[in-house]
Design an enzyme around this catalytic site. Structure first.
Site, PDB file in Angstrom:
ATOM      1  N   LEU A  23      12.704  -2.629  -7.901  1.00 41.04           N
ATOM      2  CA  LEU A  23      11.866  -1.424  -7.978  1.00 41.04           C
ATOM      3  C   LEU A  23      11.598  -1.064  -9.432  1.00 41.04           C
ATOM      4  O   LEU A  23      10.488  -0.686  -9.814  1.00 41.04           O
ATOM      5  CB  LEU A  23      12.557  -0.237  -7.297  1.00 41.04           C
ATOM      6  CG  LEU A  23      12.684  -0.259  -5.778  1.00 41.04           C
ATOM      7  CD1 LEU A  23      13.310   1.047  -5.296  1.00 41.04           C
ATOM      8  CD2 LEU A  23      11.338  -0.458  -5.110  1.00 41.04           C
ATOM      9  N   CYS A  35       1.971  -3.494  -4.049  1.00 42.60           N
ATOM     10  CA  CYS A  35       3.350  -3.110  -4.376  1.00 42.60           C
ATOM     11  C   CYS A  35       3.548  -2.024  -5.433  1.00 42.60           C
ATOM     12  O   CYS A  35       4.428  -1.183  -5.258  1.00 42.60           O
ATOM     13  CB  CYS A  35       4.122  -4.355  -4.774  1.00 42.60           C
ATOM     14  SG  CYS A  35       4.288  -5.462  -3.360  1.00 42.60           S
ATOM     15  N   THR A  70      11.020  -6.138  -0.829  1.00 45.18           N
ATOM     16  CA  THR A  70      11.399  -5.108  -1.803  1.00 45.18           C
ATOM     17  C   THR A  70      11.889  -3.889  -1.031  1.00 45.18           C
ATOM     18  O   THR A  70      11.162  -3.359  -0.184  1.00 45.18           O
ATOM     19  CB  THR A  70      10.175  -4.746  -2.664  1.00 45.18           C
ATOM     20  OG1 THR A  70       9.709  -5.943  -3.273  1.00 45.18           O
ATOM     21  CG2 THR A  70      10.518  -3.704  -3.706  1.00 45.18           C
ATOM     22  N   VAL A 122       4.408 -13.344   0.451  1.00 39.37           N
ATOM     23  CA  VAL A 122       5.659 -13.785  -0.168  1.00 39.37           C
ATOM     24  C   VAL A 122       6.328 -14.886   0.655  1.00 39.37           C
ATOM     25  O   VAL A 122       6.675 -15.946   0.134  1.00 39.37           O
ATOM     26  CB  VAL A 122       6.631 -12.590  -0.342  1.00 39.37           C
ATOM     27  CG1 VAL A 122       8.006 -13.065  -0.762  1.00 39.37           C
ATOM     28  CG2 VAL A 122       6.083 -11.651  -1.393  1.00 39.37           C
ATOM     29  N   ASN A 156       9.001  -3.384 -11.245  1.00 40.71           N
ATOM     30  CA  ASN A 156       7.621  -3.027 -10.907  1.00 40.71           C
ATOM     31  C   ASN A 156       7.223  -1.700 -11.543  1.00 40.71           C
ATOM     32  O   ASN A 156       6.101  -1.546 -12.030  1.00 40.71           O
ATOM     33  CB  ASN A 156       7.442  -2.964  -9.388  1.00 40.71           C
ATOM     34  CG  ASN A 156       7.080  -4.324  -8.814  1.00 40.71           C
ATOM     35  OD1 ASN A 156       6.979  -5.306  -9.550  1.00 40.71           O
ATOM     36  ND2 ASN A 156       6.890  -4.396  -7.517  1.00 40.71           N
TER      37      ASN A 156
HETATM   38  P1  NAD Z   1       2.776  -9.199   4.170  1.00 38.78           P
HETATM   39  O1  NAD Z   1       2.344  -7.997   4.924  1.00 38.78           O
HETATM   40  O2  NAD Z   1       1.759 -10.145   3.636  1.00 38.78           O
HETATM   41  O3  NAD Z   1       3.755 -10.080   5.106  1.00 38.78           O
HETATM   42  C1  NAD Z   1       4.784  -9.555   5.859  1.00 38.78           C
HETATM   43  C2  NAD Z   1       4.798 -10.266   7.213  1.00 38.78           C
HETATM   44  O4  NAD Z   1       5.960  -9.877   7.949  1.00 38.78           O
HETATM   45  C3  NAD Z   1       3.599  -9.923   8.098  1.00 38.78           C
HETATM   46  O5  NAD Z   1       2.876 -11.101   8.405  1.00 38.78           O
HETATM   47  C4  NAD Z   1       4.229  -9.283   9.352  1.00 38.78           C
HETATM   48  O6  NAD Z   1       3.553  -9.616  10.551  1.00 38.78           O
HETATM   49  C5  NAD Z   1       5.611  -9.894   9.320  1.00 38.78           C
HETATM   50  N1  NAD Z   1       6.610  -9.144  10.098  1.00 38.78           N
HETATM   51  C6  NAD Z   1       6.836  -7.804  10.095  1.00 38.78           C
HETATM   52  N2  NAD Z   1       7.861  -7.520  10.931  1.00 38.78           N
HETATM   53  C7  NAD Z   1       8.292  -8.694  11.461  1.00 38.78           C
HETATM   54  C8  NAD Z   1       9.327  -9.050  12.357  1.00 38.78           C
HETATM   55  N3  NAD Z   1      10.144  -8.122  12.886  1.00 38.78           N
HETATM   56  N4  NAD Z   1       9.493 -10.350  12.699  1.00 38.78           N
HETATM   57  C9  NAD Z   1       8.684 -11.290  12.160  1.00 38.78           C
HETATM   58  N5  NAD Z   1       7.685 -11.019  11.296  1.00 38.78           N
HETATM   59  C10 NAD Z   1       7.493  -9.731  10.946  1.00 38.78           C
HETATM   60  O7  NAD Z   1       3.727  -8.682   3.023  1.00 38.78           O
HETATM   61  P2  NAD Z   1       4.050  -9.427   1.625  1.00 38.78           P
HETATM   62  O8  NAD Z   1       2.982  -9.127   0.639  1.00 38.78           O
HETATM   63  O9  NAD Z   1       4.422 -10.827   1.906  1.00 38.78           O
HETATM   64  O10 NAD Z   1       5.336  -8.597   1.175  1.00 38.78           O
HETATM   65  C11 NAD Z   1       6.571  -8.759   1.822  1.00 38.78           C
HETATM   66  C12 NAD Z   1       7.633  -8.054   1.009  1.00 38.78           C
HETATM   67  O11 NAD Z   1       7.743  -8.678  -0.273  1.00 38.78           O
HETATM   68  C13 NAD Z   1       7.358  -6.582   0.715  1.00 38.78           C
HETATM   69  O12 NAD Z   1       8.572  -5.879   0.717  1.00 38.78           O
HETATM   70  C14 NAD Z   1       6.777  -6.588  -0.681  1.00 38.78           C
HETATM   71  O13 NAD Z   1       7.020  -5.391  -1.367  1.00 38.78           O
HETATM   72  C15 NAD Z   1       7.533  -7.730  -1.329  1.00 38.78           C
HETATM   73  N6  NAD Z   1       6.838  -8.417  -2.424  1.00 38.78           N
HETATM   74  C16 NAD Z   1       5.509  -8.702  -2.321  1.00 38.78           C
HETATM   75  C17 NAD Z   1       4.868  -9.413  -3.352  1.00 38.78           C
HETATM   76  C18 NAD Z   1       3.405  -9.767  -3.283  1.00 38.78           C
HETATM   77  O14 NAD Z   1       2.898 -10.315  -4.250  1.00 38.78           O
HETATM   78  N7  NAD Z   1       2.691  -9.495  -2.207  1.00 38.78           N
HETATM   79  C19 NAD Z   1       5.623  -9.847  -4.459  1.00 38.78           C
HETATM   80  C20 NAD Z   1       6.979  -9.541  -4.518  1.00 38.78           C
HETATM   81  C21 NAD Z   1       7.580  -8.829  -3.480  1.00 38.78           C
HETATM   82  C1  UGA Z   2       3.284  -7.327  -9.371  1.00 41.94           C
HETATM   83  C2  UGA Z   2       4.348  -7.811 -10.370  1.00 41.94           C
HETATM   84  O1  UGA Z   2       3.689  -8.319 -11.516  1.00 41.94           O
HETATM   85  C3  UGA Z   2       5.232  -8.892  -9.755  1.00 41.94           C
HETATM   86  O2  UGA Z   2       6.271  -9.229 -10.661  1.00 41.94           O
HETATM   87  C4  UGA Z   2       5.844  -8.349  -8.465  1.00 41.94           C
HETATM   88  O3  UGA Z   2       6.625  -9.346  -7.837  1.00 41.94           O
HETATM   89  C5  UGA Z   2       4.730  -7.918  -7.531  1.00 41.94           C
HETATM   90  O4  UGA Z   2       3.919  -6.895  -8.187  1.00 41.94           O
HETATM   91  C6  UGA Z   2       5.224  -7.290  -6.271  1.00 41.94           C
HETATM   92  O5  UGA Z   2       6.331  -6.812  -6.200  1.00 41.94           O
HETATM   93  O6  UGA Z   2       4.391  -7.277  -5.356  1.00 41.94           O
HETATM   94  P1  UGA Z   2       0.925  -8.209  -8.562  1.00 41.94           P
HETATM   95  O7  UGA Z   2       0.784  -6.828  -8.001  1.00 41.94           O
HETATM   96  O8  UGA Z   2       0.653  -9.354  -7.660  1.00 41.94           O
HETATM   97  O9  UGA Z   2       2.425  -8.417  -9.107  1.00 41.94           O
HETATM   98  O10 UGA Z   2      -0.030  -8.381  -9.823  1.00 41.94           O
HETATM   99  P2  UGA Z   2       0.048  -7.899 -11.351  1.00 41.94           P
HETATM  100  O11 UGA Z   2      -0.354  -9.023 -12.199  1.00 41.94           O
HETATM  101  O12 UGA Z   2       1.329  -7.242 -11.671  1.00 41.94           O
HETATM  102  O13 UGA Z   2      -1.112  -6.816 -11.410  1.00 41.94           O
HETATM  103  C7  UGA Z   2      -1.004  -5.565 -10.744  1.00 41.94           C
HETATM  104  C8  UGA Z   2      -2.205  -4.697 -11.080  1.00 41.94           C
HETATM  105  O14 UGA Z   2      -2.129  -4.257 -12.439  1.00 41.94           O
HETATM  106  C9  UGA Z   2      -3.538  -5.409 -10.941  1.00 41.94           C
HETATM  107  O15 UGA Z   2      -4.468  -4.540 -10.345  1.00 41.94           O
HETATM  108  C10 UGA Z   2      -3.928  -5.729 -12.363  1.00 41.94           C
HETATM  109  O16 UGA Z   2      -5.315  -5.843 -12.549  1.00 41.94           O
HETATM  110  C11 UGA Z   2      -3.358  -4.532 -13.091  1.00 41.94           C
HETATM  111  N1  UGA Z   2      -3.095  -4.799 -14.519  1.00 41.94           N
HETATM  112  C12 UGA Z   2      -2.128  -5.686 -14.890  1.00 41.94           C
HETATM  113  C13 UGA Z   2      -3.821  -4.124 -15.485  1.00 41.94           C
HETATM  114  O17 UGA Z   2      -4.695  -3.295 -15.183  1.00 41.94           O
HETATM  115  N2  UGA Z   2      -3.550  -4.369 -16.810  1.00 41.94           N
HETATM  116  C14 UGA Z   2      -2.606  -5.254 -17.211  1.00 41.94           C
HETATM  117  O18 UGA Z   2      -2.425  -5.429 -18.438  1.00 41.94           O
HETATM  118  C15 UGA Z   2      -1.881  -5.932 -16.218  1.00 41.94           C
END
Ligand code: NAD
Ligand code: UGA
Length: 460
Positions: free
Chosen positions: A220, A275, A131, A15, A223
């Site tokens: 929350l 997530c 999140t 992110v 999702n």
């Molecule tokens: P990630 O694990 O890829 O990245 C988080 C980073 O934060 C890591 O590189 C870690 O080393 C770093 N970190 C942790 N503690 C730290 C600190 N004290 N100082 C500096 N760096 C620190 O996680 P992500 O997938 O980027 O997710 C981050 C947040 O965003 C989560 O809460 C997740 O639920 C939310 N989110 C993720 C997605 C997604 O698609 N992955 C989408 C929407 C929201």
């Molecule tokens: C999801 C949400 O779509 C994002 O809006 C949110 O920001 C993110 O989580 C997060 O908080 O991390 P993501 O997990 O990256 O995004 O991908 P999605 O496209 O939502 O798919 C999630 C899972 O559901 C995948 O394994 C996908 O294959 C599955 N899926 C999705 C299905 O099996 N069927 C569907 O119709 C859609």
């Protein structure tokens, strides 16, 4: 060059990296810095091989890196220098103590708040991008308010809704941007400052505001609703398999109702990703915490159906391959949790592969982007596992082909060529319903889709 705004993001992950790259790209007069406690992550962002695979990301990074986007390990000085700080650290499910396996582990968020407090020499806006459980901002505010000086901190909630694989288009053209703030003078001022950033490229009507708690909770809930749709359609796929109904036809008929909509109705092996599961469990924990047991049970069932779907799919492979997989070669096509990402966190492929290995199958895993992560996920799993990127080489000599990720390239494979190279009878388990089942059946495969009648050459 003098920059108009100086923005810091703590956490350079899936992110933090892409979302800050987008701000830098859209606002060349802002300086964006991203820091992380993991030095390898920072080095990777500064190298040609980015730490996350995301279509279109490399182009944006090329245009901004070193100009107004910087990745650095110097957390302390960057906190001092920046006025606006996004917090985008990981919030995994707790694995220990109270709430283990359910609650969000907030240690990284808390550490970040303490770091900000320790190194700040001026007042700042601190923005939750991670999140978080509803009411986390209160804890952040209490920590940030515990300093002795005159410095003040305004906490905002600005959850991220991007999905992996489509992160760049989601960030460039989001359905909405949500900003939660207090309705105080300083809260509204901070909110206006954040709106100013997004308004550079997002229409104002898509930037919505709310109180902080609604904002934290909405993330929350969004999702949970998306995951619930996946579990709903997957639950019905099980019924389709018993009744000769076809899940794609049912999903189409149901989804064409404009009140329901057609998105997130693709049946498959269940949702993965870092997530959905953790955020629903977080929601379940919150409901239990507030003694809402019925609500907690309702949402927990979404996760239960997801696990059931993966178990069902694996049991189906075993049953249809004459109840033994010992020394049979099984090719897994796709290990990423969805297409267009190399991310394998919570990928159903991990569970399914482990189950196949436990049945003493020889597993060959193929994926265009996720083989490195697959090897890490399966480290320590005893069994015969190989990793081969080329799908044709991976499947040669196999008894079964199991499709676990909806990569587009799998739709376009030459299935006649694949069939010719496999052991017979050849089995195809399509965990994503992405290939032409009738065509594969006519080539000679025994085909087992999800939520559709199997196409088998065996006489019953
Ligand atoms: P990630 O694990 O890829 O990245 C988080 C980073 O934060 C890591 O590189 C870690 O080393 C770093 N970190 C942790 N503690 C730290 C600190 N004290 N100082 C500096 N760096 C620190 O996680 P992500 O997938 O980027 O997710 C981050 C947040 O965003 C989560 O809460 C997740 O639920 C939310 N989110 C993720 C997605 C997604 O698609 N992955 C989408 C929407 C929201
Ligand atoms: C999801 C949400 O779509 C994002 O809006 C949110 O920001 C993110 O989580 C997060 O908080 O991390 P993501 O997990 O990256 O995004 O991908 P999605 O496209 O939502 O798919 C999630 C899972 O559901 C995948 O394994 C996908 O294959 C599955 N899926 C999705 C299905 O099996 N069927 C569907 O119709 C859609």
């Amino acid at each position: 060059m003098k920059f108009k705004k100086k923005i810091l993001c703590i956490g350079a992950g899936y992110v933090g990296g892409p979302s800050m790259a987008m701000i830098a790209y859209k606002c060349p007069d802002y300086r964006i810095t991203v820091v992380d406690t993991n030095p390898d992550r920072i080095d990777a962002w500064n190298s040609p091989e980015l730490p996350v695979y995301e279509p279109g990301l490399d182009k944006i990074i090329k245009k901004t890196l070193g100009k107004n986007l910087f990745f650095t390990k110097d957390i302390e000085n960057q906190i001092k220098e920046n006025d606006i700080i996004f917090v985008s650290v990981n919030t995994p499910t707790k694995t220990y103590g109270a709430g283990a396996g359910m609650a969000a582990d907030l240690q990284f968020v808390e550490k970040t708040a303490r770091q900000i407090l320790k190194h700040s020499r001026s007042s700042k806006i601190v923005i939750e991008k991670s999140t978080l459980p509803v009411k986390t901002a209160l804890a952040m505010e209490r920590i940030l308010a515990s300093g002795k000086g005159k410095i003040t901190f305004e906490v905002l909630s600005n959850p991220e809704f991007m999905a992996e694989g489509t992160a760049i288009s989601d960030l460039e053209n989001p359905d909405r941007v949500l900003i939660g703030s207090h309705e105080t003078k300083s809260g509204l001022k901070a909110r206006a400052e954040l709106i100013e950033i997004y308004a550079r490229w997002i229409p104002l009507e898509k930037i919505i505001t709310s109180n902080i708690w609604s904002s934290e909770l909405s993330k929350l809930v969004a999702n949970a609703f998306l995951a619930q749709r996946v579990s709903s359609i997957n639950s019905i796929s099980a019924l389709c398999e018993k009744t000769d109904a076809d899940i794609s036809e049912v999903a189409k008929a149901v989804g064409m109702d404009s009140r329901i909509g057609d998105k997130f109705l693709k049946a498959g092996i269940g949702f993965g990703g870092s997530c959905f599961k953790k955020d629903i469990l977080n929601l379940v924990y919150l409901c239990s915490y507030y003694s809402l047991q019925e609500v907690a049970a309702y949402w927990e069932s979404v996760v239960k159906i997801n696990e059931y779907q993966q178990e069902r799919f694996t049991a189906n492979i075993l049953k249809n391959m004459f109840s033994t997989l010992t020394e049979k070669k099984i090719c897994i096509l796709g290990f990423a949790f969805k297409a267009n990402t190399g991310d394998t966190r919570e990928s159903p492929a991990i569970y399914i592969t482990r189950k196949l290995i436990a049945e003493h199958a020889e597993v060959i895993i193929s994926d265009p982007k996720a083989l490195k992560n697959a090897a890490i996920d399966l480290e320590g799993t005893k069994g015969n596992v190989k990793y081969i990127e080329d799908p044709y080489r991976a499947v040669a000599g196999c008894h079964a082909l199991v499709i676990l990720t909806d990569w587009d390239l799998y739709r376009k494979l030459d299935f006649q060529k694949i069939y010719n190279s496999m052991a017979k009878p050849a089995f195809l388990f399509d965990g994503r319903n992405i290939v032409d089942h009738r065509k594969c059946f006519s080539i000679g495969f025994n085909v087992y889709p999800i939520g559709k009648p199997a196409l088998s050459h065996f006489k019953t």
